[in-house]
Design a protein around this motif. Structure first.
Motif, PDB file in Angstrom:
ATOM      1  N   SER A  40       0.818  -1.221   0.000  1.00 30.61           N
ATOM      2  CA  SER A  40       0.000   0.000   0.000  1.00 30.61           C
ATOM      3  C   SER A  40       0.848   1.267   0.000  1.00 30.61           C
ATOM      4  N   GLY A 113     -10.668   0.531   4.485  1.00 29.40           N
ATOM      5  CA  GLY A 113     -10.555  -0.922   4.394  1.00 29.40           C
ATOM      6  C   GLY A 113      -9.225  -1.403   4.958  1.00 29.40           C
ATOM      7  N   LEU A 114      -8.161  -0.670   4.660  1.00 30.27           N
ATOM      8  CA  LEU A 114      -6.834  -1.024   5.156  1.00 30.27           C
ATOM      9  C   LEU A 114      -6.775  -0.907   6.676  1.00 30.27           C
ATOM     10  N   LYS A 117      -8.420  -3.839   8.277  1.00 34.38           N
ATOM     11  CA  LYS A 117      -7.563  -5.035   8.291  1.00 34.38           C
ATOM     12  C   LYS A 117      -6.548  -4.960   9.421  1.00 34.38           C
ATOM     13  N   PHE A 118      -5.927  -3.782   9.573  1.00 33.96           N
ATOM     14  CA  PHE A 118      -4.926  -3.631  10.625  1.00 33.96           C
ATOM     15  C   PHE A 118      -5.545  -3.765  12.012  1.00 33.96           C
ATOM     16  N   GLU A 120      -7.645  -5.799  12.959  1.00 34.02           N
ATOM     17  CA  GLU A 120      -7.835  -7.218  13.279  1.00 34.02           C
ATOM     18  C   GLU A 120      -6.517  -7.906  13.645  1.00 34.02           C
ATOM     19  N   MET A 121      -5.411  -7.193  13.509  1.00 29.69           N
ATOM     20  CA  MET A 121      -4.093  -7.769  13.750  1.00 29.69           C
ATOM     21  C   MET A 121      -3.560  -7.378  15.119  1.00 29.69           C
ATOM     22  N   HIS A 126       1.548  -6.555  13.403  1.00 29.40           N
ATOM     23  CA  HIS A 126       1.875  -5.275  12.751  1.00 29.40           C
ATOM     24  C   HIS A 126       3.367  -5.190  12.485  1.00 29.40           C
ATOM     25  N   HIS A 129       4.573  -7.581   9.756  1.00 27.29           N
ATOM     26  CA  HIS A 129       4.179  -7.103   8.434  1.00 27.29           C
ATOM     27  C   HIS A 129       5.095  -5.966   7.994  1.00 27.29           C
TER      28      HIS A 129
END
Length: 210
Positions: A40, A113-114, A117-118, A120-121, A126, A129
């Protein structure tokens, strides 16, 4: 020299001769890492360029005494974000939008949206990734160094928490991932310099699905 030729030339240099790498070449290597692709476009890592002999000595002491760190002209420490906060992610998108001359509304749906997603982590997810993105820049830097015939030694062998402390990374929201000393090989003293480069046979490395 092609990239393939450069990669055949390079190796993980074990002994450097102390010769200084010209600053313009160091700048090119850093620029290559800066231009590397990231998920991204977030670029969730930073590079610390170390030339101070005392600091290099301290880093060597928490990197299992690897001599390349103090023999190197420049030592690059790659450090990844410790987390994807909303402020950090929005800051990147706002900067990109401003540079491209588009309103923030143009990327709001993708950004939300991004961020979802983050959310949920876990914090450790983090970091892992972000570290993967740092590795992309790390690899590109190694390739650029090879093209410039600058020797580099990729390193993961160090006590990351102690490097973080030496560089004050926690206060910056960063954690060290890799170290890349830059310099020039000592042909007379490096045991690895004349050994054949060996890789897994290509037929065992690649699987073609037609």
């Amino acid at each position: 020299m092609s990239l393939i030729e450069a990669l055949n030339w390079r190796y993980a240099t074990k002994k450097m001769n102390g010769t200084a790498v010209p600053q313009d070449k160091v700048d090119q290597i850093i620029s290559a890492a800066h231009l590397a692709p990231t998920s991204s476009g977030l670029q969730p890592f930073r590079i610390f360029v170390i030339t101070d002999p005392e600091l290099k000595e301290k880093i060597k002491s928490v990197a299992y005494g690897q001599q390349q760190i103090t023999d190197a002209s420049h030592v690059l420490v790659f450090a990844a974000w410790d987390g994807y906060t909303e402020d950090r992610v929005r800051g990147v998108f706002s900067h990109t939008n401003a540079e491209r001359g588009v309103p923030d509304s143009a990327t709001e749906a993708y950004l939300n949206g991004l961020l979802g997603k983050f959310s949920e982590m876990t914090p450790e997810d983090h970091f892992h990734h972000a570290a993967k993105q740092a590795y992309i820049g790390f690899g590109v830097a190694i390739a650029e160094a090879a093209l410039l015939k600058v020797d580099a030694t990729p390193m993961e062998g160090f006590e990351a928490a102690k490097v973080d402390e030496l560089l004050g990374l926690k206060d910056l929201g960063l954690r060290s991932t890799t170290i890349l000393p830059l310099g020039y090989r000592d042909d007379a003293e490096d045991w690895l310099v004349n050994l054949k480069k060996v890789r897994t046979p290509l037929q065992d490395f690649v699987t073609e699905l037609n």
